[in-house]
Design an enzyme around this catalytic site. Structure first.
Site, PDB file in Angstrom:
ATOM      1  N   LYS A   1     -11.980  -1.731  18.458  1.00  0.00           N
ATOM      2  CA  LYS A   1     -10.615  -2.211  18.744  1.00  0.00           C
ATOM      3  C   LYS A   1     -10.198  -1.912  20.179  1.00  0.00           C
ATOM      4  O   LYS A   1      -9.028  -2.057  20.530  1.00  0.00           O
ATOM      5  CB  LYS A   1      -9.630  -1.607  17.727  1.00  0.00           C
ATOM      6  CG  LYS A   1      -9.986  -1.957  16.273  1.00  0.00           C
ATOM      7  CD  LYS A   1      -8.883  -1.647  15.292  1.00  0.00           C
ATOM      8  CE  LYS A   1      -9.355  -1.875  13.857  1.00  0.00           C
ATOM      9  NZ  LYS A   1      -8.319  -2.316  12.945  1.00  0.00           N
TER      10      LYS A   1
ATOM     11  N   LYS B   1       8.823 -17.640  -9.272  1.00  0.00           N
ATOM     12  CA  LYS B   1       8.178 -16.487  -9.906  1.00  0.00           C
ATOM     13  C   LYS B   1       7.037 -16.955 -10.838  1.00  0.00           C
ATOM     14  O   LYS B   1       7.254 -17.853 -11.658  1.00  0.00           O
ATOM     15  CB  LYS B   1       9.231 -15.713 -10.709  1.00  0.00           C
ATOM     16  CG  LYS B   1       8.695 -14.465 -11.341  1.00  0.00           C
ATOM     17  CD  LYS B   1       9.767 -13.735 -12.122  1.00  0.00           C
ATOM     18  CE  LYS B   1       9.139 -12.611 -12.904  1.00  0.00           C
ATOM     19  NZ  LYS B   1      10.061 -11.994 -13.840  1.00  0.00           N
TER      20      LYS B   1
ATOM     21  N   ASN C   1       0.846  -1.202   0.000  1.00  0.00           N
ATOM     22  CA  ASN C   1       0.000   0.000   0.000  1.00  0.00           C
ATOM     23  C   ASN C   1       0.873   1.240   0.000  1.00  0.00           C
ATOM     24  O   ASN C   1       2.105   1.142  -0.020  1.00  0.00           O
ATOM     25  CB  ASN C   1      -0.985  -0.018   1.176  1.00  0.00           C
ATOM     26  CG  ASN C   1      -0.271  -0.037   2.502  1.00  0.00           C
ATOM     27  OD1 ASN C   1       0.435   0.908   2.850  1.00  0.00           O
ATOM     28  ND2 ASN C   1      -0.422  -1.130   3.249  1.00  0.00           N
TER      29      ASN C   1
ATOM     30  N   LYS D   1     -13.989   2.424  14.928  1.00  0.00           N
ATOM     31  CA  LYS D   1     -12.747   1.651  15.156  1.00  0.00           C
ATOM     32  C   LYS D   1     -12.250   1.803  16.591  1.00  0.00           C
ATOM     33  O   LYS D   1     -11.736   0.868  17.187  1.00  0.00           O
ATOM     34  CB  LYS D   1     -11.669   2.100  14.163  1.00  0.00           C
ATOM     35  CG  LYS D   1     -11.941   1.568  12.777  1.00  0.00           C
ATOM     36  CD  LYS D   1     -10.916   1.974  11.746  1.00  0.00           C
ATOM     37  CE  LYS D   1     -11.399   1.529  10.367  1.00  0.00           C
ATOM     38  NZ  LYS D   1     -10.654   2.065   9.267  1.00  0.00           N
TER      39      LYS D   1
ATOM     40  N   PHE E   1      -4.590   4.427  14.485  1.00  0.00           N
ATOM     41  CA  PHE E   1      -4.748   5.448  13.458  1.00  0.00           C
ATOM     42  C   PHE E   1      -5.883   4.996  12.555  1.00  0.00           C
ATOM     43  O   PHE E   1      -6.182   3.803  12.464  1.00  0.00           O
ATOM     44  CB  PHE E   1      -3.467   5.596  12.630  1.00  0.00           C
ATOM     45  CG  PHE E   1      -2.573   6.715  13.072  1.00  0.00           C
ATOM     46  CD1 PHE E   1      -1.938   6.670  14.298  1.00  0.00           C
ATOM     47  CD2 PHE E   1      -2.364   7.820  12.259  1.00  0.00           C
ATOM     48  CE1 PHE E   1      -1.108   7.698  14.713  1.00  0.00           C
ATOM     49  CE2 PHE E   1      -1.535   8.858  12.656  1.00  0.00           C
ATOM     50  CZ  PHE E   1      -0.901   8.800  13.886  1.00  0.00           C
TER      51      PHE E   1
ATOM     52  N   ASP F   1      -5.219  -5.966   5.179  1.00  0.00           N
ATOM     53  CA  ASP F   1      -6.303  -6.742   5.798  1.00  0.00           C
ATOM     54  C   ASP F   1      -6.315  -8.182   5.270  1.00  0.00           C
ATOM     55  O   ASP F   1      -6.807  -9.085   5.940  1.00  0.00           O
ATOM     56  CB  ASP F   1      -7.653  -6.069   5.510  1.00  0.00           C
ATOM     57  CG  ASP F   1      -7.772  -4.758   6.296  1.00  0.00           C
ATOM     58  OD1 ASP F   1      -7.291  -4.724   7.443  1.00  0.00           O
ATOM     59  OD2 ASP F   1      -8.316  -3.776   5.753  1.00  0.00           O
TER      60      ASP F   1
HETATM   61  O1  PMT Z   1       3.202   6.237   6.293  1.00  0.00           O
HETATM   62  P1  PMT Z   1       2.784   7.576   5.730  1.00  0.00           P
HETATM   63  O2  PMT Z   1       3.011   7.671   4.243  1.00  0.00           O
HETATM   64  O3  PMT Z   1       3.386   8.723   6.499  1.00  0.00           O
HETATM   65  O4  PMT Z   1       1.205   7.694   5.901  1.00  0.00           O
HETATM   66  C1  PMT Z   1       0.646   7.729   7.179  1.00  0.00           C
HETATM   67  C2  PMT Z   1      -0.696   6.965   7.235  1.00  0.00           C
HETATM   68  C3  PMT Z   1      -1.707   7.648   6.330  1.00  0.00           C
HETATM   69  C4  PMT Z   1      -0.495   5.513   6.816  1.00  0.00           C
HETATM   70  C5  PMT Z   1      -1.122   7.004   8.744  1.00  0.00           C
HETATM   71  O5  PMT Z   1      -1.264   8.330   9.160  1.00  0.00           O
HETATM   72  C6  PMT Z   1      -2.423   6.255   8.982  1.00  0.00           C
HETATM   73  O6  PMT Z   1      -3.507   6.808   8.848  1.00  0.00           O
HETATM   74  N1  PMT Z   1      -2.298   4.939   9.377  1.00  0.00           N
HETATM   75  C7  PMT Z   1      -3.423   4.000   9.541  1.00  0.00           C
HETATM   76  C8  PMT Z   1      -3.710   3.410   8.210  1.00  0.00           C
HETATM   77  C9  PMT Z   1      -4.783   2.358   8.212  1.00  0.00           C
HETATM   78  O7  PMT Z   1      -4.578   1.409   7.554  1.00  0.00           O
HETATM   79  O8  PMT Z   1      -5.820   2.512   8.951  1.00  0.00           O
HETATM   80  P2  PMT Z   1      -7.031   1.390   9.035  1.00  0.00           P
HETATM   81  O9  PMT Z   1      -8.232   2.246   9.100  1.00  0.00           O
HETATM   82  O10 PMT Z   1      -6.966   0.371   7.974  1.00  0.00           O
HETATM   83  O11 PMT Z   1      -6.743   0.649  10.400  1.00  0.00           O
HETATM   84  C10 PMT Z   1      -7.140   1.179  11.659  1.00  0.00           C
HETATM   85  C11 PMT Z   1      -6.105   0.812  12.710  1.00  0.00           C
HETATM   86  O12 PMT Z   1      -6.032  -0.624  12.845  1.00  0.00           O
HETATM   87  C12 PMT Z   1      -4.698   1.272  12.399  1.00  0.00           C
HETATM   88  O13 PMT Z   1      -4.097   1.727  13.603  1.00  0.00           O
HETATM   89  C13 PMT Z   1      -3.999   0.020  11.880  1.00  0.00           C
HETATM   90  O14 PMT Z   1      -2.606   0.036  12.186  1.00  0.00           O
HETATM   91  C14 PMT Z   1      -4.708  -1.078  12.668  1.00  0.00           C
HETATM   92  N2  PMT Z   1      -4.783  -2.370  11.975  1.00  0.00           N
HETATM   93  C15 PMT Z   1      -5.313  -2.470  10.722  1.00  0.00           C
HETATM   94  C16 PMT Z   1      -5.380  -3.697  10.111  1.00  0.00           C
HETATM   95  C17 PMT Z   1      -4.899  -4.844  10.804  1.00  0.00           C
HETATM   96  N3  PMT Z   1      -4.932  -6.042  10.246  1.00  0.00           N
HETATM   97  N4  PMT Z   1      -4.405  -4.710  12.041  1.00  0.00           N
HETATM   98  C18 PMT Z   1      -4.353  -3.502  12.652  1.00  0.00           C
HETATM   99  O15 PMT Z   1      -3.914  -3.404  13.794  1.00  0.00           O
END
Ligand code: PMT
Length: 394
Positions: free
Chosen positions: A339, A285, A209, A335, A321, A275
């Site tokens: 979470k 490959k 990503n 979230k 985040f 995810d």
């Molecule tokens: O890295 P940069 O280019 O500086 O960009 C920063 C950012 C945009 C990536 C960052 O600021 C940000 O928003 N990070 C969270 C990105 C995200 O994937 O969010 P989400 O809405 O999918 O997930 C919510 C939370 O669950 C996040 O804290 C994530 O780390 C966590 N998560 C998600 C999926 C998973 N399988 N396990 C998790 O713990």
């Protein structure tokens, strides 16, 4: 008074918006700051030295080589101030700063200034859009200068467009935020995750990503500088003065995070975790000659924060985040609850100027009681400090 005891240097360059800077100085003083002003020679064409001296209740600094005392003024003023705000910042001064030119007191001062610098550009819209101005602004942003974006509307020169200096209230907010940056994290153990996970398809390809890791690394740097014991778990190859664990996949990140979390006070999950991952990884490959189409079967990755919530003790703080392009606040709240987080940082990724891979960000920090604080666009390092401060000072 919010700015009590703060020493602010206001730089004024040659632009009609200089008249608004008089109001900015008044606001800063009303908020308790001690204000000193430095003017470029062109600024005197727009506001008088007497006006600024009366408003700041201080001597105004203009000459580069005054015969006042033995100390060079550009060094002593830089050392004794907490923040430098240049408003208006003309195209000329922006160009000089970006290129290290020190041909007047203001440009010499800013080059010697080690604390936060905020620039509020103001100019004609065609000048603002010029390739050279944009290149200089981008260089300044990259170097950590905070830019208060100019606004659109009717300009003093008669044009309509972007170039009007931001409102004095908006500039004041930037000043306030930049000055309340230093969190105290001495004795705290913090784990931060950063970057986008890479889920392998075969030995060559992966599902990834757009996360660059900049936001998470900025948080780790800021936490380290504020005295924390930092452990960064990241998909980015970097060396730091604190502990860095390199991982690639969501499963590797899960294992490293769970292991480190047991010993930690705070976990901040900034990483963009995939995810889903391919159900099987091809050993060789995958060759395109074998088929006209390719179907990958994906399986769900574990949610790291959900797993953490199972082992979290009440005294530990967990921050997630949330990157969203729509319904940011509602999705973030969902979230936060699902979470079992203490805080969530909602990150609007619909604006390409902030978020993924940018040096800037603008976020909303939301706590369990749905109390939210907005942080305006600023360098990721500054956002990082404000997030940390919001978490530990609450
Ligand atoms: O890295 P940069 O280019 O500086 O960009 C920063 C950012 C945009 C990536 C960052 O600021 C940000 O928003 N990070 C969270 C990105 C995200 O994937 O969010 P989400 O809405 O999918 O997930 C919510 C939370 O669950 C996040 O804290 C994530 O780390 C966590 N998560 C998600 C999926 C998973 N399988 N396990 C998790 O713990």
């Amino acid at each position: 008074m919010v700015l009590s005891g703060k020493k602010i240097l206001v730089g004024i360059t040659g632009g009609i918006a200089a008249y608004k800077t008089c109001e900015l100085i008044r606001l800063l003083i009303k908020a308790g700051a001690e204000v000193k002003a430095v003017m470029t020679p062109s600024a005197k064409e727009f506001v008088t030295e007497t006006t600024i001296r009366t408003l700041t209740r201080n001597q105004v600094y203009i000459e580069q080589f005054p015969v006042r005392n033995w100390q060079p003024e550009h060094i002593s003023l830089a050392d004794s101030s907490d923040l430098f705000i240049i408003a208006p910042a003309s195209a000329n001064t922006i160009g000089k700063i970006a290129n290290g030119i020190c041909d007047n007191l203001l440009t010499s001062l800013v080059t010697a200034f080690k604390k936060p610098v905020i620039l509020a550009p103001a100019m004609n819209c065609n000048m603002w859009e010029s390739h050279f101005v944009q290149k200089n602004v981008a260089a300044l942003k990259k170097a950590g200068f905070c830019i208060v974006p100019p606004e659109s509307g009717e300009l003093a020169c008669g044009y309509e467009g972007t170039g009007r200096m931001a409102s004095v209230d908006k500039i004041f907010n930037f000043v306030e935020e930049a000055l309340h940056l230093e969190p105290n994290l001495k004795g705290k153990k913090i784990i931060i995750t950063a970057g986008g996970t890479k889920e392998p398809i075969d030995p060559v390809r992966f599902i990834g990503n757009r996360s660059s890791g900049k936001m998470g690394i900025a948080l780790a740097d800021a936490a380290f500088e504020s005295g924390a014991e930092v452990s960064l778990i990241t998909t980015v190859d970097i060396n730091k003065a604190y502990k860095v664990t390199k991982v690639d996949t969501a499963l590797e990140m899960l294992e490293a995070t769970k292991k480190g979390f047991v010993e930690s006070d705070i976990l901040i999950m900034v990483a963009a975790v995939a995810d889903y991952r391919p159900k099987t990884v091809a050993e060789q490959k995958i060759k395109k000659e074998n088929s006209d189409s390719l179907t990958l079967e994906l399986v769900k990755n574990p949610d790291i924060l959900m797993e953490i919530s199972k082992i979290k003790k009440p005294e530990q703080t967990v921050v997630g985040f949330c990157a969203e392009s729509e319904n940011l606040f509602d999705n973030a709240l969902k979230k936060l609850k699902e979470k079992n987080l203490d805080y969530i940082v909602a990150n609007d990724i619909s604006d390409p100027e902030i978020g993924f891979n940018s040096d800037y960000n603008a976020v909303t920090l939301i706590d369990k009681n749905k109390e939210a604080v907005d942080f305006v666009p600023m360098p990721k390092k500054n956002i990082a400090k404000l997030i940390l401060k919001g978490i530990v000072d609450d």
